[in-house]
Design an enzyme around this catalytic site. Structure first.
Site, short mmCIF file in Angstrom:
data_model
loop_
_atom_site.label_atom_id
_atom_site.label_comp_id
_atom_site.label_asym_id
_atom_site.label_seq_id
_atom_site.Cartn_x
_atom_site.Cartn_y
_atom_site.Cartn_z
N ARG A 101 0.83 -1.21 0.00
CA ARG A 101 0.00 0.00 0.00
C ARG A 101 0.87 1.25 0.00
O ARG A 101 0.55 2.25 -0.67
CB ARG A 101 -0.93 -0.01 1.21
CG ARG A 101 -2.13 0.94 1.08
CD ARG A 101 -1.86 2.31 1.64
NE ARG A 101 -1.32 2.21 2.96
CZ ARG A 101 -0.35 2.99 3.42
NH1 ARG A 101 0.19 3.94 2.67
NH2 ARG A 101 0.11 2.82 4.65
N GLU B 24 3.81 10.18 7.26
CA GLU B 24 2.73 11.06 6.83
C GLU B 24 2.11 11.80 8.02
O GLU B 24 0.90 12.05 8.07
CB GLU B 24 1.63 10.29 6.06
CG GLU B 24 2.12 9.30 5.05
CD GLU B 24 2.84 9.92 3.89
OE1 GLU B 24 2.99 11.15 3.86
OE2 GLU B 24 3.30 9.16 3.02
#
Length: 389
Positions: free
Chosen positions: A92, A368
């Site tokens: 992912r 992130e």
């Protein structure tokens, strides 16, 4: 055994196109990745030969329009991320960086020439991209990055890029890097192709997380770039942060996939593992664990779907994405750890997925935007006061 996500009939909330996309991703990975992922993780191997197949399925930049991109909904993209991370966070992460960071930065901020040069190849998996923002000394504080680009010739010549980026997914295999640097006019973005003189990469070894993914350091020593390498529509820190919001959206779905895979594994194991004359799934303490995790998993999925619908409607706000990442990654890592306890000693073996997912989710919790940063984003939205310093 019942699918953990079927407890609240979540599939009822999906359209047929969304179900079809989710199923097609699941089917591809069941054949091409799931049988091998434990070995890839153990060996620290990234399956580069899988990249064109992901492109052929339309997964790379799938939520972007034109230039060979599939142009799907944000929710469909999220469901694809869920299935990718149900196999491994590294897969992912690759798709997120390729589509939501590298391709999105070019799609939103690039020139038409840059889009035509790179986006079709990146969408097809013929080229790989990376995104250079984080530095060795500046992760959560990118505004103070040290990488600099100086323009020669009284503002009319080439750019000279110097500095370093750290913890860059895809860095060592990327054909093009989106690199953010300080300039006299603020933070700007540049496209740096592999092979540009002065641009080198070094893969980070000895990781115990995201081992089926390439993580690298990027170094720039007097890298000379023409002005056409600059992303013309990117100016200021808001540009790279907008790209990060795209990637965070995929994470809040992906974490649900990792949690689902752990819970499915624990349910199957508990039904087969016999102690004191009966399966451990028949004991109250085990059922308490399973029921609690199923509730947490389904809550996270409903939150992801709600945020997906908001994004498709053009209504989503950055603090909502932060809330989704904060909640869902936290829930997923707790589920992975709890599932490990149900598997007992077998839970530390790569024969079963919970320990691998738990290790991967330690990185997902950090990248992130750390848990602390997203907490402060939500805090600022609630109070109107920034508390980062």
């Amino acid at each position: 055994m019942t699918d953990p996500l079927d407890l609240l009939d979540v599939a009822f909330l999906l359209g047929q196109d969304e179900r079809d996309i989710q199923r097609s991703v699941r089917d591809l990975l069941a054949d091409r990745a799931r049988p091998h992922i434990g070995r890839w993780f153990e060996q620290g191997h990234f399956p580069r030969d899988l990249v064109p197949e992901l492109g052929a399925l339309g997964l790379l930049g799938m939520h972007l329009e034109g230039y060979g991109c599939a142009g799907t909904s944000a929710t469909a993209y999220g469901l694809a991320c869920l299935e990718l991370e149900a196999v491994d966070s590294g897969l992912r992460s690759f798709v997120s960086v390729q589509g939501s960071l590298s391709m999105y930065s070019i799609h939103r901020y690039g020139s038409e020439e840059q889009k035509q040069q790179w986006l079709p190849r990146l969408a097809a998996g013929e080229a790989i991209g990376c995104f250079g923002l984080t530095e060795p000394d500046f992760g959560s504080d990118p505004a103070n990055m040290r990488t600099r680009a100086v323009r020669e010739g009284d503002g009319q010549g080439d750019w000279i890029l110097d500095g370093a980026k750290m913890w860059i997914t895809n860095g060592g295999v990327a054909d093009v890097a989106t690199v953010w640097a300080q300039t006299q006019d603020g933070i700007r973005g540049f496209l740096v192709p592999r092979g540009t003189p002065g641009f080198t990469t070094r893969d980070i070894e000895n990781k115990q997380s995201l081992r089926a993914s390439v993580t690298s350091e990027l170094a720039f020593d007097g890298v000379r770039l023409p002005d056409r390498a600059r992303l013309p529509h990117a100016r200021g820190l808001g540009a790279p942060l907008s790209c990060l919001n795209e990637a965070r959206f995929g994470i809040l779905f992906g974490a649900v996939g990792a949690a689902r895979d752990c819970l499915q594994s624990a349910l199957g194991y508990a039904d087969q593992r016999v102690q004191f004359g009966r399966p451990i799934s028949a004991f109250q303490l085990t059922q308490r664990k399973l029921a609690g995790m199923a509730l947490s998993l389904n809550t996270a999925m409903l939150l992801a779907l709600h945020l997906g619908r908001l994004k498709d409607a053009g209504r989503i706000r950055p603090e909502q994405i932060s809330a989704g990442k904060l909640n869902n990654v936290r829930a997923a890592i707790e589920i992975a750890r709890e599932c490990r306890t149900i598997l007992g000693a077998n839970g530390v073996s790569l024969e079963y997925p919970p320990i691998r997912h738990a290790n991967n989710l330690e990185s997902v919790l950090t990248y992130e935007g750390t848990e602390e940063i997203h907490t402060l984003v939500v805090g600022q939205a609630l109070t109107g006061r920034a508390a980062y310093r």
